[in-house]
Enzyme design. Structure first.
Site, PDB file in Angstrom:
ATOM      1  N   SER A   1     -14.698   8.512   0.684  1.00 44.18           N
ATOM      2  CA  SER A   1     -13.746   7.670   0.756  1.00 44.18           C
ATOM      3  C   SER A   1     -13.302   6.357   1.340  1.00 44.18           C
ATOM      4  CB  SER A   1     -12.506   9.030   0.715  1.00 44.18           C
ATOM      5  OG  SER A   1     -12.447   9.856  -0.007  1.00 44.18           O
TER       6      SER A   1
ATOM      7  N   LYS B   1       0.270   3.481  -2.938  1.00 49.55           N
ATOM      8  CA  LYS B   1      -0.869   4.157  -3.151  1.00 49.55           C
ATOM      9  C   LYS B   1      -0.565   6.094  -3.546  1.00 49.55           C
ATOM     10  CE  LYS B   1      -4.419   3.786  -0.997  1.00 49.55           C
ATOM     11  NZ  LYS B   1      -5.313   3.394   0.055  1.00 49.55           N
TER      12      LYS B   1
ATOM     13  N   SER C   1      -5.988 -11.246 -16.683  1.00 49.74           N
ATOM     14  CA  SER C   1      -3.894 -10.880 -16.276  1.00 49.74           C
ATOM     15  C   SER C   1      -3.780 -10.033 -17.530  1.00 49.74           C
ATOM     16  CB  SER C   1      -3.540 -12.530 -16.452  1.00 49.74           C
ATOM     17  OG  SER C   1      -3.899 -13.278 -17.243  1.00 49.74           O
TER      18      SER C   1
ATOM     19  N   CYS D   1       0.944  -0.804   0.110  1.00 58.89           N
ATOM     20  CA  CYS D   1      -0.076  -0.165   0.028  1.00 58.89           C
ATOM     21  C   CYS D   1       0.826   1.256  -0.259  1.00 58.89           C
ATOM     22  CB  CYS D   1      -0.850   0.117   1.446  1.00 58.89           C
ATOM     23  SG  CYS D   1      -2.027  -1.050   0.803  1.00 58.89           S
TER      24      CYS D   1
END
Length: 361
Positions: free
Chosen positions: A62, A33, A154, A30
């Site tokens: 959010s 991000k 993919s 993360c």
């Protein structure tokens, strides 16, 4: 190099061990991000011309996932999350990414139904054995959650990317949003902070085997208590702590609920080794980007040490649940968490009326 937990039957260990997945990515987990300030600017001009009344949760606050009401008893939760490697071991990477993706379903109070895999791999640079291990890690997490990986998509990419689309169900009246907290609520955090610090040390090659074990333990622990917490009306708001750090995701609760928060830093659970790493001066680049985006809404005590600031903005991959609940059910919430082995869960602060900001004491 930390020991691998990959199932040896799926690949040639020597072939897989020769690959360092983190070398293919500019940022991991993360921590890759988009920074909150940049994301805010990107979304500022966006609008949703069609707002059906059955869309209970969209982009307006959010929140962790979209929620669409199907009938009086059921609402579907839809979310997606994917990222570049935070660890070198393919199997662990798959497990971490899948756990992180399903966390958004639990954070809304939902029960996962099935998942779709999102896979981007630099074919020809990463051996097929490693890719199979990534997929196996994700499938094993979904198996633990009691759901199938029912499909996916993919592509061939420059950096390895893996994650899931998570689909879940929740009663429309039991959805846990991030904007329904109430003044007087206490704040409970279910997992300790510090995953970003551990990942930074891993990237530098200085993370111990115990540190790696701690990292994998917490990032592969499903936030399943969210299902039971959905049954408590006194749990007013919930979110999971991920890429924007504790400070950023708490600030989202404050802004959505038009409240202020006070957090006692010493009450915040922290992975012990991560605290040592932070005090040595190590931090992720994402931690600084996070603070640059929302630091003006954070009130720190005079002389606050930089490592504490970095810990508050440390990006958490597959982090814990941040829960706002009435004070009289705090012990019940902690009991639910500890019954599912979230032993470090703790009350860390309180919400009050006032401007949307977070005070650290």
């Amino acid at each position: 190099m930390p020991t691998t937990s990959s199932p040896s039957s799926l690949a040639n260990p020597e072939t897989v061990a020769a690959i360092r997945l983190t070398e293919f990515s500019h940022g991991g987990g993360c921590g890759c991000k988009i920074a909150p300030a940049v994301l805010s600017r990107l979304l500022a001009s966006s609008n949703m011309p069609l707002l059906p009344p059955d869309l209970l949760v969209g982009t307006e606050t959010s929140d962790d996932a979209a929620v669409y009401k199907l009938n009086d008893q059921q609402a579907v939760i839809a979310t997606t999350d994917f990222f570049t490697p935070i660890v070198d071991d393919p199997y662990d990477f798959g497990r971490i990414a899948a756990t992180n993706a399903l966390s958004d379903v639990y954070a809304m109070g939902g029960t996962p139904l099935f998942a779709l895999a999102l896979v981007g791999m630099p074919l020809g640079k990463i051996p097929e054995e490693a890719i199979r291990l990534i997929l196996a890690g994700g499938q094993d997490v979904c198996k633990a959650a009691g759901i199938p990986v029912a499909g996916g998509h993919s592509i061939d990419t420059l950096e390895p990317i893996y994650g899931l689309v998570g689909i879940g169900l929740v009663h429309p009246d039991k959805v846990k949003r991030n904007n329904a907290a109430q003044a007087g609520d206490v704040l409970i955090l279910s997992k300790p902070l510090g995953v970003g610090m551990l990942s930074a040390a891993l990237k530098k090659g200085t993370l111990s085997a115990q540190g790696y074990a701690d990292m994998v333990r917490w990032t592969t622990k499903l936030n399943t208590p969210g299902i039971a917490l959905a049954e408590l009306p006194e749990v007013h708001a919930m979110t999971d702590v991920t890429g924007f750090g504790l400070a950023g995701h708490l600030l989202e609760i404050c802004r959505g609920s038009s409240l202020s928060a006070q957090v006692t830093f010493d009450a915040v659970p922290v992975i012990p080794l991560a605290a040592e790493i932070a005090q040595s001066g190590i931090a992720t680049g994402a931690s600084k980007r996070n603070w640059d985006g929302y630091g003006s809404s954070m009130l720190l005590p005079p002389g606050c040490e930089l490592w504490k600031q970095n810990m508050l903005s440390d990006p958490q991959t597959s982090g814990g649940l941040l829960i706002a609940c009435a004070p009289h059910v705090a012990d019940q919430v902690l009991g639910i968490l500890r019954a599912e082995d979230f032993s470090e869960a703790a009350v860390i602060g309180r919400l009050a009326t006032g401007a949307a900001q977070v005070q650290i004491i």
